[in-house]
Scaffold this active site. Structure first.
Site, PDB file in Angstrom:
ATOM      1  N   SER A 142      47.181  27.239  92.085  1.00 41.17           N
ATOM      2  CA  SER A 142      48.449  27.395  92.803  1.00 41.17           C
ATOM      3  C   SER A 142      49.372  26.197  92.524  1.00 41.17           C
ATOM      4  CB  SER A 142      48.174  27.568  94.300  1.00 41.17           C
ATOM      5  OG  SER A 142      49.334  27.922  94.995  1.00 41.17           O
ATOM      6  N   ASP A 351      69.191  15.066  94.054  1.00 42.90           N
ATOM      7  CA  ASP A 351      68.893  14.198  92.914  1.00 42.90           C
ATOM      8  C   ASP A 351      67.392  14.134  92.621  1.00 42.90           C
ATOM      9  OD1 ASP A 351      68.307  12.823  95.235  1.00 42.90           O
ATOM     10  OD2 ASP A 351      69.106  10.894  94.546  1.00 42.90           O
ATOM     11  N   HIS A 404      45.872  35.887  95.276  1.00 47.71           N
ATOM     12  CA  HIS A 404      46.190  34.508  94.904  1.00 47.71           C
ATOM     13  C   HIS A 404      44.988  33.568  95.024  1.00 47.71           C
ATOM     14  CE1 HIS A 404      48.946  31.096  94.382  1.00 47.71           C
ATOM     15  NE2 HIS A 404      48.327  30.501  95.380  1.00 47.71           N
TER      16      HIS A 404
END
Length: 430
Positions: A142, A351, A404
């Site tokens: 993951s 940023d 998953h």
């Protein structure tokens, strides 16, 4: 002093490293990073290649193995494993509402900004150098796969192989695209759940209506709301998660003086579902894993407006949400409340550093093999395919056999498959 011990046929050694908080300031504040070495007892003194496990999340420690089973069993046949507690988790210098309490919101933001994939990988590189290892392999589950792709982007010379499971992100898409896709996946899983368990829709509607009309308090003193109840839909993306959820719903109410109330056992289970309380990185830095020189601006919250069925109204059918983080969580979840200002500031932070080098990944020669789950609720299959198209030397096993958490459910088979695929790549290269 390194702590060492044996359990059955495995040898364990603990490692502690003092590393820079900010690698741009090598003489500044340091943090502790913990890693656990595991090797088969009969191979303890053998010169084996290393495999570093990168945990999913973000914000969770490495697993604590208690037996030679699952993917450990396959890995230990040929590797010495290093289980890394990523900075901020486990026995590394931990991030929690307690440890952040002494910092102002601006200080919290500056500190938390150092806990993304880029510095997790820098930590791994520093550890590799301190241990005197020339190269090692990665197993990224993951979010651990996201970290592995950063590793392949900037330090490919340090890697022998990379195995990825449910962890191939988009290289270029904004977080909004990610949530547009994953909301639809959650709605699909929700529909499948109510189809499999027809009585569950009425159960969920009843619970949601009760929460709207009553003040319900969780065992930690926190008010329990419909929005919090919806979050348990995260389990629909895990094998076995749907049935476990149904059993929880069956036990939701208890009669008290002939009046229904939500039971203490149900509320305790609901509290246990809120891993954000004990692992705040999972909440406060979650959306930043998709940010590259842009701000998330509470992406999941904004995108939710396109899915009005996720906003429960009494008299309409209830639906779940999934692995999404919302600003209201920092108003409602007890241990996240002190981090609200920092969370808002991080949502506006634009940023962030670049996480991936697309040009480097396109020419990558490190054998990369991946298990990509077609019905993955957390990592969008189509976006994983887009990334794989940019990495012509990577090989993927695309399957709908697993959810998953396939590595946890059938890790021995999955890792064996990925190792075999990597061996084919190496044979082709030679």
């Amino acid at each position: 002093m390194q702590a060492c011990f044996y359990v059955d046929d495995l040898f364990y050694r603990q490692h502690q490293f003092e590393l820079p908080l900010d690698y741009a300031d090598q003489d500044g504040e340091t943090i502790r990073v913990f890693a656990r070495e595991v090797v088969a007892k009969d191979k303890q003194d053998t010169d084996l290649p290393w495999l570093v496990y990168l945990q999913g999340g973000p914000g969770f420690p490495a697993p604590r193995p208690d037996s030679n089973s699952g993917w450990f069993k396959r890995a230990l046949k040929q590797y010495r494993i290093l289980l890394l507690d990523q900075r901020g988790t486990g026995l590394s210098t931990v991030i929690s509402h307690q440890t952040l309490a002494c910092k102002t919101p601006d200080q919290q933001v500056a500190y938390l900004s150092q806990f993304r994939a880029d510095n997790i990988v820098r930590d791994a590189e520093a550890i590799r150098e301190q241990l005197g290892i020339q190269q090692w392999a990665l197993l990224g589950q993951s979010f651990g796969g996201f970290c592995a792709l950063h590793y392949l982007s900037y330090y490919p010379q340090s890697l022998s192989r990379a195995y990825l499971t449910g962890g191939i992100p988009s290289m270029t898409r904004h977080a909004d695209d990610v949530y547009q896709a994953t909301y639809q996946r959650v709605l699909d899983k929700t529909q499948q759940f109510f189809h499999a368990f027809p009585a569950a829709q009425g159960m969920c509607n009843r619970i949601a209506d009760y929460l709207l009309n009553n003040e319900v308090i969780l065992p930690n003193g926190q008010r329990f709301t419909v929005e919090q109840f919806q979050l348990i839909g995260i389990n629909l993306g895990r094998s076995g998660g749907a049935l476990a959820m149904y059993y929880l719903l069956e036990d939701a109410f208890v009669d008290v003086n002939s009046q229904p109330e939500l039971s203490y056992s149900f509320l305790t289970a609901m509290l246990a579902e809120q891993s954000y309380l004990t692992n705040p990185i999972y909440a406060i830095l979650h959306e930043s894993i998709y940010c590259q020189q842009d701000a998330s601006q509470w992406s999941a919250h904004r995108v939710r407006e396109h899915y009005p069925q996720c906003n429960y109204v009494s008299g309409e059918d209830f639906c779940f949400t999934g692995e999404m983080v919302y600003p209201w969580m920092f108003d409602q979840l007890e241990t996240l409340k002190p981090l609200k200002t920092a969370a808002d500031l991080l949502a506006e932070k634009a940023d962030w550093s670049q996480l991936y080098d697309v040009e480097q990944l396109a020419k990558n020669t490190v054998p990369v093999t991946a298990a990509v789950y077609v019905e993955d609720m957390y990592v969008e299959f189509d976006y994983s395919r887009e990334t794989l198209a940019l990495m012509p030397n990577a090989k993927a096993w695309m399957t709908n056999e697993y959810e998953h958490n396939g590595l946890r459910a059938d890790g021995e088979r999955i890792l064996d498959k990925l190792i075999s695929m990597a061996e084919v790549i190496e044979q082709t290269q030679s």
